[in-house]
Design an enzyme around this catalytic site. Structure first.
Site, PDB file in Angstrom:
ATOM      1  N   ASN A  10       0.957  -1.427  -0.599  1.00  0.00           N
ATOM      2  CA  ASN A  10       0.260  -0.380  -0.114  1.00  0.00           C
ATOM      3  C   ASN A  10       0.934   1.501  -0.110  1.00  0.00           C
ATOM      4  O   ASN A  10       1.184   1.465   0.841  1.00  0.00           O
ATOM      5  CB  ASN A  10      -0.476   0.008   1.187  1.00  0.00           C
ATOM      6  N   TRP A  11       0.969   1.725  -0.983  1.00  0.00           N
ATOM      7  CA  TRP A  11       1.922   2.772  -0.887  1.00  0.00           C
ATOM      8  C   TRP A  11       0.874   4.526  -1.012  1.00  0.00           C
ATOM      9  O   TRP A  11       2.153   5.228  -0.817  1.00  0.00           O
ATOM     10  CB  TRP A  11       2.377   3.370  -2.478  1.00  0.00           C
ATOM     11  N   LYS A  12      -0.220   4.037  -0.396  1.00  0.00           N
ATOM     12  CA  LYS A  12      -0.927   5.928   0.110  1.00  0.00           C
ATOM     13  C   LYS A  12      -0.277   6.583  -0.765  1.00  0.00           C
ATOM     14  O   LYS A  12      -0.547   6.353  -2.205  1.00  0.00           O
ATOM     15  CB  LYS A  12       0.116   5.878   1.500  1.00  0.00           C
ATOM     16  N   HIS A  96      -9.485   0.764   5.006  1.00  0.00           N
ATOM     17  CA  HIS A  96      -8.329   1.109   5.670  1.00  0.00           C
ATOM     18  C   HIS A  96      -7.970   2.092   6.615  1.00  0.00           C
ATOM     19  O   HIS A  96      -8.607   3.106   7.092  1.00  0.00           O
ATOM     20  CB  HIS A  96      -7.229   1.262   4.601  1.00  0.00           C
ATOM     21  N   GLU A  98      -6.621   4.413   7.990  1.00  0.00           N
ATOM     22  CA  GLU A  98      -6.571   5.639   7.427  1.00  0.00           C
ATOM     23  C   GLU A  98      -8.100   6.582   6.705  1.00  0.00           C
ATOM     24  O   GLU A  98      -7.898   7.769   7.010  1.00  0.00           O
ATOM     25  CB  GLU A  98      -5.292   6.113   6.672  1.00  0.00           C
ATOM     26  N   GLU A 168      -5.339  -5.688  10.727  1.00  0.00           N
ATOM     27  CA  GLU A 168      -4.766  -4.038  10.755  1.00  0.00           C
ATOM     28  C   GLU A 168      -4.503  -3.645  12.043  1.00  0.00           C
ATOM     29  O   GLU A 168      -5.298  -2.359  11.706  1.00  0.00           O
ATOM     30  CB  GLU A 168      -3.716  -3.513   9.690  1.00  0.00           C
ATOM     31  N   GLY A 174       2.163   2.344  10.673  1.00  0.00           N
ATOM     32  CA  GLY A 174       3.743   3.400  10.218  1.00  0.00           C
ATOM     33  C   GLY A 174       3.963   3.200  11.869  1.00  0.00           C
ATOM     34  O   GLY A 174       4.584   4.842  11.608  1.00  0.00           O
ATOM     35  N   SER A 213       3.320  -1.934  10.803  1.00  0.00           N
ATOM     36  CA  SER A 213       5.116  -2.165  10.538  1.00  0.00           C
ATOM     37  C   SER A 213       5.724  -3.499  10.181  1.00  0.00           C
ATOM     38  O   SER A 213       7.182  -3.225  10.562  1.00  0.00           O
ATOM     39  CB  SER A 213       5.057  -1.606  12.035  1.00  0.00           C
ATOM     40  N   GLY A 234       2.697  -1.642   4.239  1.00  0.00           N
ATOM     41  CA  GLY A 234       2.767   0.354   4.193  1.00  0.00           C
ATOM     42  C   GLY A 234       4.065   0.889   3.682  1.00  0.00           C
ATOM     43  O   GLY A 234       4.845   0.378   2.589  1.00  0.00           O
ATOM     44  N   GLY A 235       4.989   1.087   4.701  1.00  0.00           N
ATOM     45  CA  GLY A 235       5.917   2.326   4.055  1.00  0.00           C
ATOM     46  C   GLY A 235       7.181   1.254   3.617  1.00  0.00           C
ATOM     47  O   GLY A 235       8.008   1.840   2.610  1.00  0.00           O
TER      48      GLY A 235
HETATM   49  C1  PEP Z   1      -0.688   0.072   5.803  1.00  0.00           C
HETATM   50  O1  PEP Z   1      -0.566   1.132   5.820  1.00  0.00           O
HETATM   51  O2  PEP Z   1      -1.599  -0.819   5.664  1.00  0.00           O
HETATM   52  C2  PEP Z   1       0.395  -0.317   6.632  1.00  0.00           C
HETATM   53  C3  PEP Z   1       0.569  -1.903   7.261  1.00  0.00           C
HETATM   54  O3  PEP Z   1       1.110   0.667   6.870  1.00  0.00           O
HETATM   55  P1  PEP Z   1       2.844  -0.090   7.365  1.00  0.00           P
HETATM   56  O4  PEP Z   1       3.409  -1.195   7.194  1.00  0.00           O
HETATM   57  O5  PEP Z   1       3.816   1.031   7.412  1.00  0.00           O
HETATM   58  O6  PEP Z   1       2.220   0.242   8.732  1.00  0.00           O
END
Ligand code: PEP
Length: 256
Positions: A10-12, A96, A98, A168, A174, A213, A234-235
């Site tokens: 997930n590049w956001k 999600h 966010e 999640e 994040g 994470s 994500g990151g």
């Molecule tokens: C996400 O945005 O779905 C996510 C899991 O982010 P991160 O891996 O950065 O925690």
């Protein structure tokens, strides 16, 4: 059904169109034919066409990060499922944290979006997860149950194998703080029991991803955790080394 583990990135709101195409091109060259995992890229809307084109003819998947549930109309700034489908994507991330916590999306909206995505024969990646307050007040199971019950309302007759669930925990997204194997195993087991109640034995075929994470240092332990069928990342999905490292470990250590 795809029985390979899944690694979805997930590049956001990151990477321009050019950066995105160059990034997937590098990953494609590096792991094509080697990955024993279903790899899905979820870039921003503006990159969908070009990334689908870059990955044409490969087994890599492409997904959007959101969709609106109406077919068309006066919804400034929104994108319909039909529009997404026309780009060639196969997946859509919905619910999600966010979207829920920054943009105020409700379970009712998420439910409408899941219906719209399934009706278009795309695969929803339906995200659920508790906040830190929920966990501290022992509300985790109740929160997960509510999110699933409301998010999947009216779907008793669908084939659940056509969707993906992503657990999640909000406090792990994040933050660099990963849920422990034990916490993940319990949550995934609980999610699966709710799905089984809804859909019967077939629920065991629904992939349940962990997100929060995940990186190249914790992927090996997490992918061997009971009930984990892959990751939503994500990151670490924005960096070639980290993302390929995760895919390599998932390919090596996954056991369903
Ligand atoms: C996400 O945005 O779905 C996510 C899991 O982010 P991160 O891996 O950065 O925690």
């Amino acid at each position: 059904m795809n029985t390979k583990p899944i690694v979805a990135g997930n590049w956001k709101m990151n990477k321009s169109g050019e950066e995105g195409v160059s990034f997937v091109g590098k990953i494609k060259n590096r792991i094509l034919d080697k990955a024993e995992a279903k790899v899905i890229f979820c870039p921003p809307f503006t990159s969908l066409f070009s990334i689908v084109k870059t990955l044409n003819g490969t087994d890599f998947g492409v997904g959007a990060q959101n969709a609106h549930f109406e077919v068309e109309g006066a919804y400034t700034g929104e994108i319909s499922v039909g529009m997404l489908k026309s780009t060639g994507v196969q997946y859509v991330i919905l619910g999600h944290s966010e979207r829920r916590h920054i943009f105020g999306e409700t379970d009712v909206w998420i439910n409408k979006k899941i219906h719209a995505v399934l009706n278009a024969e795309l695969v929803p990646i339906f995200c659920i997860g508790e906040t830190l307050d929920d966990r501290k007040s022992n509300q985790t199971t109740q929160v997960l149950e509510n999110q699933i019950n409301l998010g999947l309302q009216g779907m008793d007759s669908i084939d659940p194998v056509k969707m993906i669930i992503a657990y999640e925990p909000v406090w792990a997204i994040g933050t660099g703080e990963t849920a422990s194997s034990d916490q993940v195993a319990r949550a995934h087991g609980y999610v699966q029991s709710i799905l089984e109640r809804m859909f019967g034995q077939i629920a065991h075929e629904v992939p349940i991803l962990y997100g929060g994470s995940v990186n190249e240092n914790n992927a090996t332990e997490l992918i061997q955790t009971d009930g984990v069928d892959g990751f939503l990342v994500g990151g670490a999905s924005l960096k070639e080394e980290s993302f390929c490292g995760i895919v390599e470990q998932v390919s090596k250590f996954y056991k369903r």
